[in-house]
Design an enzyme around this catalytic site. Structure first.
Site, PDB file in Angstrom:
ATOM      1  N   LYS A 268       0.844  -1.210   0.000  1.00  0.00           N
ATOM      2  CA  LYS A 268       0.000   0.000   0.000  1.00  0.00           C
ATOM      3  C   LYS A 268       0.875   1.255   0.000  1.00  0.00           C
ATOM      4  CE  LYS A 268      -3.258   2.564   3.006  1.00  0.00           C
ATOM      5  NZ  LYS A 268      -4.146   2.508   4.195  1.00  0.00           N
ATOM      6  N   ASP A 273      -2.536  10.021   4.070  1.00  0.00           N
ATOM      7  CA  ASP A 273      -3.936   9.640   4.258  1.00  0.00           C
ATOM      8  C   ASP A 273      -4.626  10.644   5.172  1.00  0.00           C
ATOM      9  OD1 ASP A 273      -6.359   8.410   4.468  1.00  0.00           O
ATOM     10  OD2 ASP A 273      -5.642   6.669   5.614  1.00  0.00           O
ATOM     11  N   LYS A 280      -9.943  12.464   8.861  1.00  0.00           N
ATOM     12  CA  LYS A 280      -9.417  12.009  10.148  1.00  0.00           C
ATOM     13  C   LYS A 280      -9.300  13.181  11.102  1.00  0.00           C
ATOM     14  CE  LYS A 280      -6.336   8.299   8.534  1.00  0.00           C
ATOM     15  NZ  LYS A 280      -7.001   7.175   9.187  1.00  0.00           N
ATOM     16  N   ASP A 291       1.662   6.062   5.746  1.00  0.00           N
ATOM     17  CA  ASP A 291       0.678   5.163   5.134  1.00  0.00           C
ATOM     18  C   ASP A 291       1.200   4.554   3.821  1.00  0.00           C
ATOM     19  OD1 ASP A 291      -1.728   3.994   5.754  1.00  0.00           O
ATOM     20  OD2 ASP A 291      -2.930   5.391   4.568  1.00  0.00           O
ATOM     21  N   ASP A 350     -12.090   6.920   4.151  1.00  0.00           N
ATOM     22  CA  ASP A 350     -10.865   6.639   4.899  1.00  0.00           C
ATOM     23  C   ASP A 350     -10.480   5.154   4.782  1.00  0.00           C
ATOM     24  OD1 ASP A 350      -8.693   7.190   6.432  1.00  0.00           O
ATOM     25  OD2 ASP A 350      -9.771   7.292   8.345  1.00  0.00           O
ATOM     26  N   GLU A 352      -9.456   3.676   2.296  1.00  0.00           N
ATOM     27  CA  GLU A 352      -8.953   3.857   0.927  1.00  0.00           C
ATOM     28  C   GLU A 352      -7.901   2.817   0.551  1.00  0.00           C
ATOM     29  OE1 GLU A 352      -7.627   5.192   3.469  1.00  0.00           O
ATOM     30  OE2 GLU A 352      -5.490   4.954   3.076  1.00  0.00           O
ATOM     31  N   ARG A 354      -7.809  -0.415   0.951  1.00  0.00           N
ATOM     32  CA  ARG A 354      -8.375  -1.594   0.273  1.00  0.00           C
ATOM     33  C   ARG A 354      -8.797  -1.258  -1.149  1.00  0.00           C
ATOM     34  NH1 ARG A 354     -12.692  -2.175   4.977  1.00  0.00           N
ATOM     35  NH2 ARG A 354     -10.857  -1.384   6.029  1.00  0.00           N
TER      36      ARG A 354
HETATM   37  N1  BES Z   1      -4.217   4.290   7.100  1.00  0.00           N
HETATM   38  C1  BES Z   1      -5.321   3.962   7.905  1.00  0.00           C
HETATM   39  C2  BES Z   1      -5.040   2.905   8.952  1.00  0.00           C
HETATM   40  C3  BES Z   1      -4.036   3.238  10.019  1.00  0.00           C
HETATM   41  C4  BES Z   1      -4.453   3.666  11.253  1.00  0.00           C
HETATM   42  C5  BES Z   1      -2.692   3.049   9.803  1.00  0.00           C
HETATM   43  C6  BES Z   1      -3.537   3.934  12.247  1.00  0.00           C
HETATM   44  C7  BES Z   1      -1.753   3.321  10.802  1.00  0.00           C
HETATM   45  C8  BES Z   1      -2.177   3.749  12.012  1.00  0.00           C
HETATM   46  C9  BES Z   1      -6.467   3.428   7.029  1.00  0.00           C
HETATM   47  O1  BES Z   1      -6.535   3.929   5.748  1.00  0.00           O
HETATM   48  C10 BES Z   1      -7.747   3.776   7.713  1.00  0.00           C
HETATM   49  O2  BES Z   1      -7.980   4.917   7.945  1.00  0.00           O
HETATM   50  N2  BES Z   1      -8.539   2.769   8.034  1.00  0.00           N
HETATM   51  C11 BES Z   1      -9.796   2.973   8.667  1.00  0.00           C
HETATM   52  C12 BES Z   1     -10.747   1.924   8.147  1.00  0.00           C
HETATM   53  C13 BES Z   1     -12.181   2.153   8.560  1.00  0.00           C
HETATM   54  C14 BES Z   1     -12.699   3.427   7.980  1.00  0.00           C
HETATM   55  C15 BES Z   1     -12.999   0.980   8.094  1.00  0.00           C
HETATM   56  C16 BES Z   1      -9.605   2.832  10.171  1.00  0.00           C
HETATM   57  O3  BES Z   1      -8.802   2.024  10.614  1.00  0.00           O
HETATM   58  O4  BES Z   1     -10.253   3.560  10.913  1.00  0.00           O
HETATM   59 ZN    ZN Z   2      -7.615   5.758   5.588  1.00  0.00          ZN
HETATM   60 ZN    ZN Z   3      -4.712   4.570   4.907  1.00  0.00          ZN
END
Ligand code: BES
Ligand code: ZN
Ligand code: ZN
Length: 495
Positions: A268, A273, A280, A291, A350, A352, A354
């Site tokens: 990825k 992000d 966020k 990220d 968020d 994104e 996947r």
């Molecule tokens: N990049 C984030 C995940 C992340 C969180 C990486 C903390 C490193 C530290 C990812 O893109 C994300 O925001 N995922 C969401 C998914 C949710 C919206 C289903 C999350 O984890 O909140």
């Molecule tokens: Zn995200």
């Molecule tokens: Zn992310």
């Protein structure tokens, strides 16, 4: 800092670092260390009540320049019977951090145990030492006259003259291998550490290009137009909110002989992000330059191809985008079509990672990969579940996952498999598209990420590594490059 082998003579301003076992007689350990100091070390050890507990240190000022060493640093190695590679990594890390605290330039370290799988020990010490000495300070004006440890010399102790060369040979081999993986990990960390302002998808592609050039590898850098032609509607949707154009980076390594199999490694590469319109909070965004850690790890792996040349064909795929909130940003309720024709309802911008991996995995399948490993900072849920020093592993093939986990453990990167149930699969059902990009219950967030990715594999074996925790543990100064060593080890063991 450089890790060097035994033959070169330790330079001045040096200390000797030695492991000290718990519960083992002081005298016998002292003898191994420095016969000239017999009696002196025992005396200090007893006075200071130093027991050799794992990770504790004792710094002894010798008051002489024995072997040009003004200090002897004892590091507790715990019980001798419990010594393992993880403990050796820990001892090496403490060796470097203690040497730096003492502002030393050059140190020599006796191998914790000359009989303990020598090559792996030297390799583990080397990797761990480089890891600990790492700094990302290129944007800091230097104020300090101490520029860190310069040389860590690993000494393989042998009293028997006829064995000295033998030990030294194996030890140098371990240092050599460890230096290659450590350099790959350092590259991954540098990529992950670079601010989004400088490490845009375009620049990331340039870094990949340099790696490909240095390793005589084929590289394809697909632009927005190329991706559109291929039907990567999911990948492109994420890039639309940013004024930085996306790059879909593909590096291929082909062995000289007929390939054993074709392995795809997919990382990825979200260079930043923000969360997109599902934005966020500031605290959660602060570390989001990392990220791109998955992409960083796979690019790091490819930087070792010239030296390691595995027997399988390897396709590295790093979809690179910035997830922003610009006018073209994907909106909640949007439906996009991925390269394999599947439609996705976007209900959280968020989630994104996947979306970009969906097209990358579909691309790997189209390229004919026999097996796919993806590595991604995918979900905060995985970090909550396992903590920030273990990666989550999810798969549609348990034996495949076991091999990756074993490779990770050997490389000192901890992984733990999470179960996948049909209820996870049910949770991404959408009323209007083939699937939605989040689960409907807010449960098992890490697994939801996996069952989404699984839909793009066309039943090819997939191991999904969620590194949201270990890519940048809370409180750590810098991203870790986690996964680089595990993937290299997997490729060396199984291809
Ligand atoms: N990049 C984030 C995940 C992340 C969180 C990486 C903390 C490193 C530290 C990812 O893109 C994300 O925001 N995922 C969401 C998914 C949710 C919206 C289903 C999350 O984890 O909140
Ligand atoms: Zn995200
Ligand atoms: Zn992310």
């Amino acid at each position: 800092m450089k890790v060097i082998g035994s033959p070169s003579i330790p330079p001045v301003n040096a200390a000797i670092i030695a492991s000290f076992y718990k519960g083992k007689g002081i005298e016998s350990q002292e003898k191994e260390l420095a016969s000239e100091l017999t009696g002196f070390i025992s005396k200090v050890v007893l006075e200071e009540k130093f027991t050799g507990e794992l990770g504790k240190t004792l710094i002894i000022r010798t008051g002489c320049d024995y072997s040009t060493a003004t200090k002897i640093i004892l590091i507790g190695a715990g019980e001798k019977e419990r010594l393992n590679l993880n403990r050796i990594r820990k001892i090496a890390s403490i060796a470097v951090s203690t040497a730096e605290k003492e502002r030393l330039d050059n140190v020599s370290m006796l191998l914790p145990d000359k009989d303990y799988i020598l090559l792996k020990t030297a390799k583990a010490i080397t990797e761990s030492a480089y890891f600990t000495a790492y700094k990302f300070d290129k944007y800091k004006s230097s104020e300090d006259d101490y520029s860190g440890l310069q040389n860590l010399q690993i000494i393989s102790p042998s009293d028997e003259a006829r064995l000295v060369n033998f030990y030294q040979g194996i030890c140098s081999q371990g240092i050599h291998l460890g230096t290659i993986t450590a350099n790959a990990q350092t590259l991954a960390r540098n990529i992950a550490s670079e601010p989004a302002k400088y490490m845009t998808p375009e620049i990331l592609a340039q870094v990949a290009q340099q790696v490909a050039r240095d390793n005589n590898l084929k590289i394809k850098i697909l632009t927005k137009k190329d991706c559109k032609r291929l039907g990567m509607g999911s990948f492109l949707a994420v890039s639309e909110g940013s004024d930085k154009p996306p790059r879909f980076i593909v590096i291929t390594y082909t062995p000289q002989a007929k390939p054993k199999k074709h392995i795809a490694i997919v990382g990825k590469g979200v260079t930043f992000d923000s969360g997109g319109l599902s934005i966020k909070p500031s605290d959660g965004m602060a570390t989001m330059k990392c990220d791109k850690s998955g992409a960083a790890a796979v690019i790091g792996v490819m930087s070792t191809m010239k030296k390691f040349h595995p027997d399988s064909k390897i396709t590295m795929i790093a979809p690179a985008v910035e997830n922003m909130t610009g006018g073209g940003a994907m909106k909640l309720g949007d439906i996009v079509t991925a390269m394999n024709g599947k439609t996705i309802e976007i209900l959280n911008t968020d989630a994104e990672g996947r979306l970009i991996l969906a097209d990358a995995i579909a691309y790997a399948v189209r390229e004919g990969a026999d097996e796919i490993i993806d590595i991604a900072t995918l979900t905060g849920a995985c970090k909550v579940a396992l903590g920030d020093d273990i990666a989550g592993v999810m798969t549609n093939s348990d034996p495949f996952a076991q091999k990756v986990i074993t490779a990770g453990n050997e490389a000192g990167e901890d992984m733990w498999q999470l179960p996948i149930r049909d209820s996870n699969r049910d949770s991404i059902k959408s009323n209007v598209a083939d699937m939605k990009n989040i689960g409907d219950k807010g449960l098992a967030g890490a697994q939801t990420g996996f069952v989404f990715l699984e839909r793009f594999t066309n039943d090819k074996p997939l191991v999904h590594l969620d590194i949201a925790g270990p890519a940048w543990p809370n409180g750590a100064k810098w991203p870790t490059g986690f996964g680089t060593r595990a993937l290299i080890n997997y490729l060396l063991n199984h291809s």
